[in-house]
Design a protein around this motif. Sequence first.
Motif, PDB file in Angstrom:
ATOM      1  N   PRO A   1      62.760 -23.333  42.687  1.00 23.14           N
ATOM      2  CA  PRO A   1      62.993 -23.570  41.259  1.00 23.14           C
ATOM      3  C   PRO A   1      61.720 -23.544  40.411  1.00 23.14           C
ATOM      4  O   PRO A   1      61.773 -23.185  39.234  1.00 23.14           O
ATOM      5  N   SER A   2      60.588 -23.909  40.994  1.00 21.90           N
ATOM      6  CA  SER A   2      59.341 -23.970  40.220  1.00 21.90           C
ATOM      7  C   SER A   2      58.566 -22.660  40.246  1.00 21.90           C
ATOM      8  O   SER A   2      57.387 -22.646  39.893  1.00 21.90           O
ATOM      9  N   CYS A   3      59.182 -21.561  40.655  1.00 20.66           N
ATOM     10  CA  CYS A   3      58.482 -20.282  40.711  1.00 20.66           C
ATOM     11  C   CYS A   3      57.860 -19.959  39.354  1.00 20.66           C
ATOM     12  O   CYS A   3      58.522 -20.087  38.311  1.00 20.66           O
ATOM     13  N   PRO A   4      56.570 -19.562  39.314  1.00 24.05           N
ATOM     14  CA  PRO A   4      55.913 -19.295  38.027  1.00 24.05           C
ATOM     15  C   PRO A   4      56.372 -18.016  37.341  1.00 24.05           C
ATOM     16  O   PRO A   4      55.989 -17.763  36.191  1.00 24.05           O
ATOM     17  N   ALA A   5      57.175 -17.210  38.004  1.00 28.69           N
ATOM     18  CA  ALA A   5      57.662 -15.982  37.373  1.00 28.69           C
ATOM     19  C   ALA A   5      58.630 -16.326  36.236  1.00 28.69           C
ATOM     20  O   ALA A   5      59.146 -17.449  36.140  1.00 28.69           O
ATOM     21  N   VAL A   6      58.875 -15.356  35.375  1.00 26.03           N
ATOM     22  CA  VAL A   6      59.811 -15.548  34.272  1.00 26.03           C
ATOM     23  C   VAL A   6      61.189 -15.896  34.835  1.00 26.03           C
ATOM     24  O   VAL A   6      61.663 -15.254  35.780  1.00 26.03           O
ATOM     25  N   ALA A   7      61.817 -16.906  34.263  1.00 25.09           N
ATOM     26  CA  ALA A   7      63.113 -17.339  34.762  1.00 25.09           C
ATOM     27  C   ALA A   7      64.141 -16.212  34.632  1.00 25.09           C
ATOM     28  O   ALA A   7      64.219 -15.553  33.586  1.00 25.09           O
ATOM     29  N   PRO A   8      64.930 -15.959  35.671  1.00 22.85           N
ATOM     30  CA  PRO A   8      65.936 -14.884  35.598  1.00 22.85           C
ATOM     31  C   PRO A   8      67.085 -15.274  34.669  1.00 22.85           C
ATOM     32  O   PRO A   8      67.260 -16.446  34.309  1.00 22.85           O
ATOM     33  N   LYS A   9      67.863 -14.287  34.272  1.00 18.05           N
ATOM     34  CA  LYS A   9      69.046 -14.563  33.467  1.00 18.05           C
ATOM     35  C   LYS A   9      70.086 -15.297  34.313  1.00 18.05           C
ATOM     36  O   LYS A   9      70.169 -15.119  35.521  1.00 18.05           O
ATOM     37  N   ARG A  10      70.876 -16.110  33.633  1.00 14.31           N
ATOM     38  CA  ARG A  10      71.864 -16.914  34.355  1.00 14.31           C
ATOM     39  C   ARG A  10      72.818 -16.045  35.156  1.00 14.31           C
ATOM     40  O   ARG A  10      73.164 -16.370  36.300  1.00 14.31           O
ATOM     41  N   GLU A  11      73.246 -14.892  34.586  1.00 20.96           N
ATOM     42  CA  GLU A  11      74.214 -14.058  35.286  1.00 20.96           C
ATOM     43  C   GLU A  11      73.625 -13.355  36.497  1.00 20.96           C
ATOM     44  O   GLU A  11      74.359 -12.794  37.316  1.00 20.96           O
ATOM     45  N   ASN A  12      72.290 -13.404  36.645  1.00 16.59           N
ATOM     46  CA  ASN A  12      71.630 -12.758  37.789  1.00 16.59           C
ATOM     47  C   ASN A  12      71.234 -13.748  38.884  1.00 16.59           C
ATOM     48  O   ASN A  12      70.464 -13.404  39.777  1.00 16.59           O
ATOM     49  N   THR A  13      71.737 -14.964  38.801  1.00 23.51           N
ATOM     50  CA  THR A  13      71.316 -15.984  39.756  1.00 23.51           C
ATOM     51  C   THR A  13      72.469 -16.475  40.620  1.00 23.51           C
ATOM     52  O   THR A  13      73.604 -16.594  40.152  1.00 23.51           O
TER      53      THR A  13
ATOM     54  N   MET B   1      74.943 -31.038  42.768  1.00 21.38           N
ATOM     55  CA  MET B   1      74.590 -30.234  41.604  1.00 21.38           C
ATOM     56  C   MET B   1      75.435 -28.971  41.579  1.00 21.38           C
ATOM     57  O   MET B   1      75.523 -28.252  42.573  1.00 21.38           O
ATOM     58  N   ASP B   2      76.059 -28.687  40.406  1.00 22.87           N
ATOM     59  CA  ASP B   2      76.756 -27.425  40.262  1.00 22.87           C
ATOM     60  C   ASP B   2      75.753 -26.351  39.843  1.00 22.87           C
ATOM     61  O   ASP B   2      74.576 -26.627  39.595  1.00 22.87           O
ATOM     62  N   ASP B   3      76.223 -25.117  39.751  1.00 26.09           N
ATOM     63  CA  ASP B   3      75.311 -24.012  39.475  1.00 26.09           C
ATOM     64  C   ASP B   3      74.637 -24.138  38.116  1.00 26.09           C
ATOM     65  O   ASP B   3      73.482 -23.732  37.941  1.00 26.09           O
ATOM     66  N   ASP B   4      75.346 -24.684  37.130  1.00 28.86           N
ATOM     67  CA  ASP B   4      74.741 -24.835  35.799  1.00 28.86           C
ATOM     68  C   ASP B   4      73.573 -25.807  35.838  1.00 28.86           C
ATOM     69  O   ASP B   4      72.531 -25.582  35.218  1.00 28.86           O
ATOM     70  N   HIS B   5      73.720 -26.908  36.577  1.00 30.73           N
ATOM     71  CA  HIS B   5      72.610 -27.855  36.704  1.00 30.73           C
ATOM     72  C   HIS B   5      71.462 -27.242  37.509  1.00 30.73           C
ATOM     73  O   HIS B   5      70.288 -27.487  37.219  1.00 30.73           O
ATOM     74  N   CYS B   6      71.808 -26.457  38.513  1.00 35.05           N
ATOM     75  CA  CYS B   6      70.761 -25.776  39.283  1.00 35.05           C
ATOM     76  C   CYS B   6      69.970 -24.830  38.391  1.00 35.05           C
ATOM     77  O   CYS B   6      68.737 -24.748  38.483  1.00 35.05           O
ATOM     78  N   TYR B   7      70.667 -24.135  37.515  1.00 28.24           N
ATOM     79  CA  TYR B   7      69.970 -23.193  36.631  1.00 28.24           C
ATOM     80  C   TYR B   7      69.059 -23.934  35.651  1.00 28.24           C
ATOM     81  O   TYR B   7      67.977 -23.446  35.313  1.00 28.24           O
TER      82      TYR B   7
END
Length: 524
Positions: free
Chosen positions: A34-46, A1-7
């Motif tokens: 990946p299943s963390c219930p918190a709001v998903a972070p922005k792509r540039e912050n991951t 999996m590349d980072d885009d698929h991970c996101y």
Amino acid sequence: MDDDHCYLAVRSGDARFDGVIFVGVTSTGIYCRPSCPAVAPKRENTVFFPSAAAAQGAGFRACKRCRPDATPGSPEWNARADAVGRAMRMIADGAVDRDGVAGLSAALGYSERQLQRLLTAELGAGPLALARAQRAQTARVLLETTDLSMADTAFAAGFASIRQFNETIREVFARTPTELRARSAHRDGSARLDTVGHPDGGPLAGTISLRLPYRAPCDLGHTFGFLGARAVPGVEEVTPDGYRRVLRLPHGTGIAELAPGDGPGYVRCRLRLEELRDLGTAVQRCRRLLDLDADPQAVAEVLGTDTLVAPLVAAAPGLRSPGHVDPAELAVRAIVGQQVSVAAARTVAGRLVERYGKPLTVPIGGPSGGLTHVFPLVETLAEADPQELPMPRGRARALVALSTALASGDIDLGPGADRDESAERLRALPGIGPWTADYIRMRALGDPDVFLHTDLGVRQALERLGHPGDGHSAATTARAWRPWRSYASHHLWASNSRAAPSPPRTRPRSAHRRTPHPTTKDTR
């Protein structure tokens, strides 16, 4: 999996990738599942990591909400047979804590530098960092579920010093050990430390309750039924809630009680240990026993598209391929169970336990004590007289030969074993044919891709489905089920138990086999 698929997995909260990838959030300095219930972070912050150890090594702290260090293990390590997969299974079993990196490297046949390079390239962390992450998780379990002193907690979790323990807990969880204990929501009084069974001042006995997570779905009813039907008297027993058994661990003896959780997603586990240093190893062995690190979705994607077995997969979603807590014990029991019923195999194994097993200080399980012994050591069975073993002479000689090979180290069935080499050496022993070697490979070595094409139960199930039951046709058909043929075998066996009883059949003999193939009532 590349980072885009991970996101994408993070954005969808896909729990299937928990334990497979870890997401670091650069804006907060924490890492999550990946299943963390918190709001998903922005792509540039991951940023993404293949292991919790890699995230910790990059300076990220574990999320207090989703607890990413407590995810199910990656199913990749069950399937992979290369050096990295073998190393990960050994590290999970506590090899680094017991023998150091030098011992781990020697067992795998690599230099320390080579192993460091291999693990860092694939996991972003070396063996010490991976073992450190596991010790941190063990320490948190002890801090949150027991009243053990900080010093005892540190050494029980495998840390070499109090300072190392304190620094690791602060780095990984952003709290001191005292704060982690004070804020725990998991201390419900069910876990305790006592000295019951050791009135002579022997080793401290610790009783710890915890949850073992898994990826849903999980057919625990079938798994506990499978284990219960084969429970050896004195070593294993079925309980009103589930199953329990005696464990032989690196530093002492343990008792594991396993039952379905009160809710989905976890198994209740109660461990009683002579030495709390064995906690991490005991947890990993219970996980292997129940196959809790499996990815049922990945299995269903392969088997569920095959017209022959798809109905079986739909009828039993989440079916697991049970492993074992002691590979040597499983191998001995495979010999004991050749050509006898499940009930007869249990009886014979029980006699071996009674005669050659080590008695527990205090029987467990009521006044009569359902658990009374540790299963016999292969060193003990290797010295037994075949004529005194309660089985036919040929099978007794095979059992002694196997025990001798295991005791001498000529055959390795441990978590770091080379599966191909071990299976080849097993088949070279007198009295061990392909079925027995493959069955040991399936359960003792945890190989997810073993198909017992000569097994009578498999053949009967295939014939019921309208497929030719001969071994050649079965093996050819099963090629489409790779790399999950062990699960296909279990689905076929399970279909026999759901089908109406069929009349007894006479099995044709083969002039070319060295040992008779087991019947449907063997020790599967």
